[in-house]
Design a protein around this motif. Structure first.
Motif, PDB file in Angstrom:
ATOM      1  N   GLY A 175       0.838  -1.193   0.000  1.00 21.61           N
ATOM      2  CA  GLY A 175       0.000   0.000   0.000  1.00 21.61           C
ATOM      3  C   GLY A 175       0.858   1.222   0.000  1.00 21.61           C
ATOM      4  O   GLY A 175       2.078   1.176   0.146  1.00 21.61           O
ATOM      5  N   ALA A 176       0.185   2.330  -0.151  1.00 19.19           N
ATOM      6  CA  ALA A 176       0.918   3.593  -0.217  1.00 19.19           C
ATOM      7  C   ALA A 176       1.447   3.930   1.159  1.00 19.19           C
ATOM      8  O   ALA A 176       0.719   4.007   2.134  1.00 19.19           O
ATOM      9  N   ALA A 177       2.728   4.103   1.240  1.00 23.60           N
ATOM     10  CA  ALA A 177       3.336   4.497   2.502  1.00 23.60           C
ATOM     11  C   ALA A 177       3.320   6.010   2.628  1.00 23.60           C
ATOM     12  O   ALA A 177       3.106   6.737   1.680  1.00 23.60           O
ATOM     13  N   ARG A 178       3.554   6.485   3.845  1.00 22.77           N
ATOM     14  CA  ARG A 178       3.596   7.927   4.052  1.00 22.77           C
ATOM     15  C   ARG A 178       4.793   8.507   3.326  1.00 22.77           C
ATOM     16  O   ARG A 178       5.911   8.023   3.461  1.00 22.77           O
ATOM     17  N   ALA A 179       4.539   9.538   2.540  1.00 19.76           N
ATOM     18  CA  ALA A 179       5.598  10.140   1.740  1.00 19.76           C
ATOM     19  C   ALA A 179       6.661  10.730   2.637  1.00 19.76           C
ATOM     20  O   ALA A 179       6.372  11.263   3.705  1.00 19.76           O
ATOM     21  N   PRO A 180       7.953  10.650   2.235  1.00 20.76           N
ATOM     22  CA  PRO A 180       9.006  11.233   3.055  1.00 20.76           C
ATOM     23  C   PRO A 180       8.774  12.716   3.229  1.00 20.76           C
ATOM     24  O   PRO A 180       8.410  13.434   2.318  1.00 20.76           O
ATOM     25  N   GLY A 181       9.036  13.175   4.427  1.00 19.21           N
ATOM     26  CA  GLY A 181       8.907  14.595   4.689  1.00 19.21           C
ATOM     27  C   GLY A 181       7.550  14.988   5.234  1.00 19.21           C
ATOM     28  O   GLY A 181       7.380  16.086   5.728  1.00 19.21           O
ATOM     29  N   LEU A 182       6.540  14.111   5.171  1.00 24.40           N
ATOM     30  CA  LEU A 182       5.244  14.452   5.708  1.00 24.40           C
ATOM     31  C   LEU A 182       5.256  14.251   7.211  1.00 24.40           C
ATOM     32  O   LEU A 182       5.906  13.365   7.744  1.00 24.40           O
ATOM     33  N   PRO A 183       4.486  15.073   7.953  1.00 24.08           N
ATOM     34  CA  PRO A 183       4.518  14.961   9.398  1.00 24.08           C
ATOM     35  C   PRO A 183       3.840  13.708   9.876  1.00 24.08           C
ATOM     36  O   PRO A 183       2.871  13.244   9.295  1.00 24.08           O
ATOM     37  N   SER A 184       4.327  13.136  10.952  1.00 17.90           N
ATOM     38  CA  SER A 184       3.676  11.982  11.542  1.00 17.90           C
ATOM     39  C   SER A 184       2.438  12.431  12.294  1.00 17.90           C
ATOM     40  O   SER A 184       2.219  13.601  12.551  1.00 17.90           O
ATOM     41  N   ALA A 185       1.586  11.437  12.644  1.00 19.01           N
ATOM     42  CA  ALA A 185       0.340  11.771  13.312  1.00 19.01           C
ATOM     43  C   ALA A 185       0.584  12.422  14.663  1.00 19.01           C
ATOM     44  O   ALA A 185      -0.148  13.300  15.086  1.00 19.01           O
ATOM     45  N   THR A 186       1.644  11.974  15.390  1.00 21.98           N
ATOM     46  CA  THR A 186       1.895  12.514  16.712  1.00 21.98           C
ATOM     47  C   THR A 186       2.374  13.951  16.677  1.00 21.98           C
ATOM     48  O   THR A 186       2.150  14.704  17.613  1.00 21.98           O
ATOM     49  N   GLY A 187       3.057  14.357  15.613  1.00 21.86           N
ATOM     50  CA  GLY A 187       3.576  15.722  15.553  1.00 21.86           C
ATOM     51  C   GLY A 187       2.880  16.572  14.516  1.00 21.86           C
ATOM     52  O   GLY A 187       3.405  17.619  14.132  1.00 21.86           O
ATOM     53  N   ALA A 188       1.664  16.125  14.072  1.00 25.18           N
ATOM     54  CA  ALA A 188       0.989  16.855  13.002  1.00 25.18           C
ATOM     55  C   ALA A 188       0.591  18.249  13.436  1.00 25.18           C
ATOM     56  O   ALA A 188       0.597  19.177  12.634  1.00 25.18           O
ATOM     57  N   TRP A 189       0.219  18.419  14.717  1.00 23.88           N
ATOM     58  CA  TRP A 189      -0.250  19.735  15.162  1.00 23.88           C
ATOM     59  C   TRP A 189       0.849  20.770  15.084  1.00 23.88           C
ATOM     60  O   TRP A 189       0.596  21.949  14.849  1.00 23.88           O
ATOM     61  N   ARG A 190       2.099  20.351  15.241  1.00 28.77           N
ATOM     62  CA  ARG A 190       3.194  21.324  15.164  1.00 28.77           C
ATOM     63  C   ARG A 190       3.430  21.792  13.748  1.00 28.77           C
ATOM     64  O   ARG A 190       3.934  22.893  13.535  1.00 28.77           O
ATOM     65  N   HIS A 191       3.066  20.979  12.767  1.00 21.71           N
ATOM     66  CA  HIS A 191       3.280  21.328  11.365  1.00 21.71           C
ATOM     67  C   HIS A 191       1.978  21.762  10.688  1.00 21.71           C
ATOM     68  O   HIS A 191       1.933  21.876   9.476  1.00 21.71           O
ATOM     69  N   SER A 192       0.938  21.978  11.481  1.00 22.81           N
ATOM     70  CA  SER A 192      -0.365  22.304  10.920  1.00 22.81           C
ATOM     71  C   SER A 192      -0.485  23.800  10.694  1.00 22.81           C
ATOM     72  O   SER A 192      -0.258  24.602  11.608  1.00 22.81           O
ATOM     73  N   LEU A 193      -0.848  24.174   9.473  1.00 23.77           N
ATOM     74  CA  LEU A 193      -1.122  25.577   9.184  1.00 23.77           C
ATOM     75  C   LEU A 193      -2.307  26.055  10.004  1.00 23.77           C
ATOM     76  O   LEU A 193      -2.338  27.200  10.463  1.00 23.77           O
ATOM     77  N   ARG A 194      -3.297  25.173  10.199  1.00 25.48           N
ATOM     78  CA  ARG A 194      -4.456  25.531  11.002  1.00 25.48           C
ATOM     79  C   ARG A 194      -4.049  25.882  12.429  1.00 25.48           C
ATOM     80  O   ARG A 194      -4.543  26.871  13.000  1.00 25.48           O
ATOM     81  N   PHE A 195      -3.137  25.109  13.005  1.00 27.43           N
ATOM     82  CA  PHE A 195      -2.701  25.391  14.370  1.00 27.43           C
ATOM     83  C   PHE A 195      -1.920  26.704  14.433  1.00 27.43           C
ATOM     84  O   PHE A 195      -2.117  27.512  15.347  1.00 27.43           O
ATOM     85  N   ARG A 196      -1.039  26.924  13.440  1.00 30.14           N
ATOM     86  CA  ARG A 196      -0.269  28.167  13.461  1.00 30.14           C
ATOM     87  C   ARG A 196      -1.167  29.380  13.276  1.00 30.14           C
ATOM     88  O   ARG A 196      -0.967  30.420  13.915  1.00 30.14           O
ATOM     89  N   LEU A 197      -2.162  29.250  12.401  1.00 24.85           N
ATOM     90  CA  LEU A 197      -3.095  30.359  12.221  1.00 24.85           C
ATOM     91  C   LEU A 197      -3.896  30.612  13.501  1.00 24.85           C
ATOM     92  O   LEU A 197      -4.100  31.763  13.897  1.00 24.85           O
ATOM     93  N   ALA A 198      -4.362  29.541  14.133  1.00 18.66           N
ATOM     94  CA  ALA A 198      -5.114  29.690  15.378  1.00 18.66           C
ATOM     95  C   ALA A 198      -4.256  30.310  16.459  1.00 18.66           C
ATOM     96  O   ALA A 198      -4.703  31.172  17.227  1.00 18.66           O
ATOM     97  N   LEU A 199      -2.987  29.875  16.535  1.00 19.72           N
ATOM     98  CA  LEU A 199      -2.090  30.425  17.549  1.00 19.72           C
ATOM     99  C   LEU A 199      -1.803  31.898  17.274  1.00 19.72           C
ATOM    100  O   LEU A 199      -1.824  32.732  18.195  1.00 19.72           O
ATOM    101  N   THR A 200      -1.553  32.238  16.015  1.00 19.12           N
ATOM    102  CA  THR A 200      -1.303  33.639  15.683  1.00 19.12           C
ATOM    103  C   THR A 200      -2.539  34.490  15.940  1.00 19.12           C
ATOM    104  O   THR A 200      -2.455  35.590  16.508  1.00 19.12           O
TER     105      THR A 200
END
Length: 466
Positions: free
Chosen positions: A22-47
């Motif tokens: 099956g399709a594996a997670r592409a290199p460079g994509l955030p893992s599920a545990t650290g997705a919030w740190r790389h989320s544009l939605r989280f950064r926008l909400a924080l800003t």
């Protein structure tokens, strides 16, 4: 040439079993545990929360300061008004202090010109007939109560001292500051949650676009992405991706056309050259002619790899046959002499014989090239209820550790070859519903493992489909 077996009834290609790939997670994509740190939605909400909190702090501080200053001014006005009223009453009748002693202006004293208290309200009776103790202080503490005071001249009577308790004003000030502190504590969390929810709804289209773009595989499909109805930034992004896909498809078409022309131009002369060298070698037995015949064979297979690359996986249809494994072994033995065959070659294989031969021949040719004329190359076949496993191992120096999985990319080679063989072999394995993996063997040399579903498994899946 050995005649090919007649095709069996058309059968659907075996499917990959669940869990086998099956399709594996592409290199460079955030893992599920650290997705919030790389989320544009989280950064926008924080800003948004930080800016909103700053604005709320400034506005709230301004409102509280204005409110407290107004309250303080009203308190001062009320104190002055009462002092003026009482002073007027005293100067007019001389009895104002007595009349208002039990009212709102209970904190009152009359001070003569010598600084002696000559009259005081009941709550200040302790200061009566005593020297005035407060001087020019505008705020004093009396019996655990903070009192703000003013003085008024009352003619011949001397000076009127009037005080007003600040308990209510202090309580109001503390309440306002407590409310501001509570707001500053809970507002950031509330703003962050609201910003996250608003960002999730606002950026849902962008997240969907990212999911669609992540599924793109130009080697398999170049279908354009569906566009949203609203012509916003997400619409522009997907439109740009679609234009990029169109350009990629046009470039791939030009590359395939060029490769096809090259293969076509080389194919006919190589076929004639290969046949002529083979006949010359059989007649003369000359070693140089035999070596040239092998080179012609190598070039022929290289053109086949180029054609495979030019057509791509989507344009190739497998011709499924059920053949004995010994038939495949005999063909490989003629193509790559000196290969040692081990394992279970008495089984049957459901495959495209030409394609599977091409894949295994590429692996064996690379192994022979790496092992050299004096090295060993083995091909082992094992069968399980789920799959057939072909293991190619050589006694060469092994795979370059710096290449890793890139060894399967087109035109990447660690042995001086064209770099197409491994890429084509993995593609053929995938088309059969199998896999191809490579690594260095613990005892030395390289080892490649190609798996395809077993014929029994394919039959079961066909029955389930029907």
């Amino acid at each position: 040439m050995t005649p090919q077996p007649r095709p069996l009834a058309p059968a659907a290609p075996p499917q990959v079993r669940p869990g086998s790939g099956g399709a594996a997670r592409a290199p460079g994509l955030p893992s599920a545990t650290g997705a919030w740190r790389h989320s544009l939605r989280f950064r926008l909400a924080l800003t948004y929360s930080a800016l909103a909190l700053l604005m709320i702090m400034l506005v709230s501080a301004g409102v509280v300061i204005l409110l407290l200053s107004r309250m303080d001014q009203q308190f001062t006005d009320r104190l002055n008004e009462r002092a003026d009223t009482l002073a007027e009453a005293i100067t007019g009748s001389g009895q104002g202090l007595g009349r208002t002693a039990s009212g709102p202006t209970a904190y009152t004293m009359l001070i003569d010109k010598s600084g002696q208290v000559i009259a005081a309200s009941p709550i200040l009776r302790e200061y009566d007939r005593s020297p005035y103790p407060f001087g020019q202080q505008g705020r004093v503490d009396i019996q655990d109560t903070t009192v703000r005071a003013v003085q008024r001249p009352v003619g011949d009577f001397g000076t009127l001292w009037v005080g007003l308790p600040e308990d209510d004003l202090i309580a109001a000030r503390e309440s306002a500051l407590s409310a501001l502190l509570i707001a500053l504590v809970f507002t950031p969390l509330l703003l962050l949650l609201v910003g996250w929810w608003v960002g999730k709804r606002s950026l849902s289209g962008l997240e969907h676009a990212a999911t669609l773009a992540d599924r793109l595989d130009p080697t398999r499909s170049l279908d354009t992405l569906p566009l949203p109805t609203r012509e916003d930034e997400v619409h522009r992004l997907l439109s740009a991706l679609n234009r990029l896909l169109v350009r990629i498809e046009a470039g791939q078409a030009r590359e395939k056309q060029l490769l096809g022309q090259i293969v076509h131009e080389l194919g006919a002369p190589l076929t004639v050259l290969r046949a002529s060298l083979a006949r010359a070698g059989e007649r003369t037995g000359d070693a140089e002619v035999m070596r040239a015949s092998l080179v012609a064979d190598e070039l022929t297979f290289t053109t086949q790899d180029l054609m495979q690359l030019a057509r791509g996986q989507l344009e190739i249809r497998l011709a499924w046959h059920y053949i004995p494994a010994t038939t495949l072994r005999d063909r490989l033995d003629r193509l790559v002499p000196g290969t040692a065959f081990t394992g279970q070659w008495s089984v049957g294989i459901l495959c495209d014989p030409d394609r599977l031969t091409q894949a295994l021949r590429n692996l064996l040719a690379n192994a022979r090239r790496a092992a050299g004329p004096d090295g060993t190359v083995t091909l082992n076949l094992t069968e399980t209820p789920e799959c057939l496993t072909f293991t190619v191992r050589d006694s060469g120096p092994g795979l370059p550790t710096d290449l890793g999985e890139r060894i399967f990319d087109p035109f990447v080679s660690g042995s001086g070859s064209s770099g197409l063989g491994l890429s084509v072999s993995r593609q053929i394995a995938a088309m059969h519903g199998g896999t191809l993996k490579g690594a260095n063997h613990p005892d030395g040399g390289a080892q490649f493992i190609l798996t395809v579903p077993s014929a029994a498994l394919a039959d079961e899946e066909d029955e389930e489909d029907t």
